[in-house]
Design an enzyme around this catalytic site. Structure first.
Site, short mmCIF file in Angstrom:
data_model
loop_
_atom_site.label_atom_id
_atom_site.label_comp_id
_atom_site.label_asym_id
_atom_site.label_seq_id
_atom_site.Cartn_x
_atom_site.Cartn_y
_atom_site.Cartn_z
N LYS A 73 31.54 42.11 33.97
CA LYS A 73 31.93 43.32 34.72
C LYS A 73 33.37 43.29 35.24
O LYS A 73 33.69 43.95 36.23
CB LYS A 73 30.97 43.59 35.90
CG LYS A 73 29.50 43.54 35.61
CD LYS A 73 29.09 44.03 34.27
CE LYS A 73 28.97 45.52 34.12
NZ LYS A 73 28.46 45.85 32.74
N THR A 108 35.70 43.50 30.26
CA THR A 108 35.47 43.00 28.89
C THR A 108 35.59 44.10 27.84
O THR A 108 36.36 43.98 26.87
CB THR A 108 34.04 42.39 28.80
OG1 THR A 108 33.73 41.77 30.03
CG2 THR A 108 33.95 41.42 27.65
N TRP A 136 31.56 39.00 21.05
CA TRP A 136 31.42 37.92 22.03
C TRP A 136 31.28 36.59 21.29
O TRP A 136 30.44 36.47 20.38
CB TRP A 136 30.18 38.14 22.89
CG TRP A 136 30.41 38.89 24.15
CD1 TRP A 136 30.72 38.36 25.36
CD2 TRP A 136 30.33 40.31 24.34
NE1 TRP A 136 30.83 39.38 26.30
CE2 TRP A 136 30.60 40.57 25.71
CE3 TRP A 136 30.05 41.39 23.51
CZ2 TRP A 136 30.61 41.85 26.25
CZ3 TRP A 136 30.06 42.67 24.04
CH2 TRP A 136 30.34 42.89 25.41
N HIS A 151 32.38 35.29 27.94
CA HIS A 151 32.09 35.10 29.38
C HIS A 151 31.94 33.61 29.70
O HIS A 151 31.58 33.26 30.81
CB HIS A 151 30.77 35.78 29.76
CG HIS A 151 30.79 37.28 29.74
ND1 HIS A 151 31.86 38.03 30.13
CD2 HIS A 151 29.81 38.17 29.38
CE1 HIS A 151 31.55 39.32 30.02
NE2 HIS A 151 30.32 39.42 29.57
N SER A 185 29.40 46.54 40.30
CA SER A 185 29.24 46.96 38.90
C SER A 185 28.05 46.22 38.24
O SER A 185 27.24 46.83 37.53
CB SER A 185 30.54 46.64 38.14
OG SER A 185 30.44 47.00 36.80
N MET A 224 37.60 56.37 26.62
CA MET A 224 36.58 55.41 26.19
C MET A 224 35.17 55.93 26.44
O MET A 224 34.27 55.71 25.65
CB MET A 224 36.78 54.07 26.93
CG MET A 224 37.88 53.22 26.32
SD MET A 224 38.12 51.67 27.22
CE MET A 224 36.53 50.86 27.04
S1 PPS Z 1 30.32 43.45 30.58
O1 PPS Z 1 28.88 43.85 30.70
O2 PPS Z 1 30.56 42.17 31.21
O3 PPS Z 1 30.81 43.50 29.22
O4 PPS Z 1 31.09 44.57 31.44
P1 PPS Z 1 32.67 44.77 31.50
O5 PPS Z 1 33.11 45.52 30.32
O6 PPS Z 1 33.33 43.46 31.78
O7 PPS Z 1 32.84 45.63 32.82
C1 PPS Z 1 32.34 46.95 32.92
C2 PPS Z 1 33.16 47.60 34.01
O8 PPS Z 1 34.48 47.91 33.50
C3 PPS Z 1 34.70 49.30 33.63
N1 PPS Z 1 35.58 49.80 32.57
C4 PPS Z 1 36.75 50.43 32.83
N2 PPS Z 1 37.37 50.71 34.00
C5 PPS Z 1 38.53 51.41 33.94
N3 PPS Z 1 39.08 51.84 32.78
C6 PPS Z 1 38.49 51.57 31.59
N4 PPS Z 1 39.04 52.01 30.46
C7 PPS Z 1 37.27 50.84 31.58
N5 PPS Z 1 36.41 50.40 30.62
C8 PPS Z 1 35.40 49.78 31.24
C9 PPS Z 1 33.30 49.90 33.56
O9 PPS Z 1 33.29 51.23 34.01
C10 PPS Z 1 32.56 48.93 34.46
O10 PPS Z 1 32.93 49.05 35.84
P2 PPS Z 1 32.16 49.99 36.89
O11 PPS Z 1 32.76 49.64 38.22
O12 PPS Z 1 30.71 49.65 36.83
O13 PPS Z 1 32.45 51.40 36.49
#
Ligand code: PPS
Length: 288
Positions: A45, A48, A78, A100, A130, A224
């Site tokens: 979260k 990634t 991954w 991760h 998240s 996205m």
């Molecule tokens: S995972 O399950 O570990 O693969 O999740 P991960 O991709 O690391 O994290 C998901 C959160 O990243 C946010 N996200 C973004 N935020 C801003 N801009 C962009 N382009 C973007 N892409 C993914 C996603 O919304 C999740 O955060 P939260 O706070 O839940 O919205």
């Protein structure tokens, strides 16, 4: 399902059974890194899937074909998951992957190679929020319970991929020198073109302003969210139910303010600070 059925244990870490197996973990241990491989490493979260969008665009000079035709988990797979062995032969050089895993679990060939790493870190208070919502939508993760209960599990490292502080410490204390670059989710959020520019330079790509801006546009949260190759709409609802909480949920800085009580902030902040005492690095956020 009980936790025993949902997760397998690997070097003290809980890993979801749906996407990890003894076979996939053996595959990682034997994986042969190439010198031009690029690995984006994150605690869950922390950005990634954002990196799964950014990396192929940087590595292919802004060509949109990969992000428009290949699901994110197959285009930048991954390292530790089952899909890697399935899509491995289709990955074009230079290959991008995400992980991760903590540093200690990198396979031997990673250390012998010159593969580069981009480590993306996010304010842990936003990470836990998240993660909490993701546990509501993902049937392959345990039921999160109340936010209070979830917070305790997060701080104790009892969720998938263990303790946030252990993950950060492991990647901040490597001997990778100029093979690793550190960036935060917040830096990417505040100025995505600048973040893309610095990642490109790190990867030896001198991209024009036009290409940088094109990449930033296609990696914005809204673009996205509407890209079926990146928003997990291809995954059956039985695994990720976006009606409960979409994968691309809010994509903002500071959502924690709507979830933490004052007591929770104090407890969270003091626990994290204590665990990072004596470390040679400092966190870029004030956790109080
Ligand atoms: S995972 O399950 O570990 O693969 O999740 P991960 O991709 O690391 O994290 C998901 C959160 O990243 C946010 N996200 C973004 N935020 C801003 N801009 C962009 N382009 C973007 N892409 C993914 C996603 O919304 C999740 O955060 P939260 O706070 O839940 O919205």
């Amino acid at each position: 399902m009980s936790c025993d059925e949902l997760y397998l244990q690997y070097h003290g870490l809980l890993l979801p059974n749906l996407t990890h197996s003894e076979k996939s973990l053996k595959f990682v241990r034997e994986f042969k890194f190439e010198d031009d491989d690029v690995l984006a490493v994150t605690f869950p979260k922390s950005g990634t899937i954002w990196m799964q969008e950014i990396l192929p665009l940087i590595l292919n000079d802004g060509d949109l074909t990969p992000i428009q035709t290949i699901p994110n988990y197959d285009r930048i797979p991954w390292l530790e998951e089952e899909r890697l062995s399935v899509v491995m032969d289709q990955l074009k050089s230079p290959r991008g992957m995400v992980s991760h895993f903590p540093y200690e679990l990198m396979p031997a060939s990673f250390h012998q190679s010159k593969a580069k790493v981009i480590y993306v870190m996010r304010n842990p208070k936003d990470v836990v929020v998240s993660f909490y919502y993701f546990h509501q939508s993902a049937s392959f993760l345990e039921d999160p319970g109340t936010f209070e209960e979830f917070l305790d599990k997060f701080l104790e490292g009892k969720l998938a991929f263990g303790k946030w502080t252990d993950h950060v410490k492991s990647w901040r204390n490597t001997k990778l020198g100029d093979r690793i670059m550190y960036i935060t989710y917040e830096e990417m959020k505040e100025d995505l073109p600048a973040a893309v520019r610095s990642m490109s330079s790190f990867l030896g790509k001198n991209l024009s302003d036009e290409v940088i801006n094109k990449i930033a546009y296609h990696c914005s949260f809204n673009t996205m969210k509407n890209n079926p190759m990146s928003n997990f709409s291809l995954i059956p609802k039985v695994y990720i139910d976006s009606d409960k909480s979409p994968f691309l949920r809010k994509g903002i800085i500071g959502d924690w303010k709507k979830h933490f009580t004052c007591d929770q902030v104090r407890h969270f902040s003091s626990t994290i600070k204590k665990e990072l005492e004596g470390e040679s690095f400092t966190l870029p956020w004030n956790l109080d």
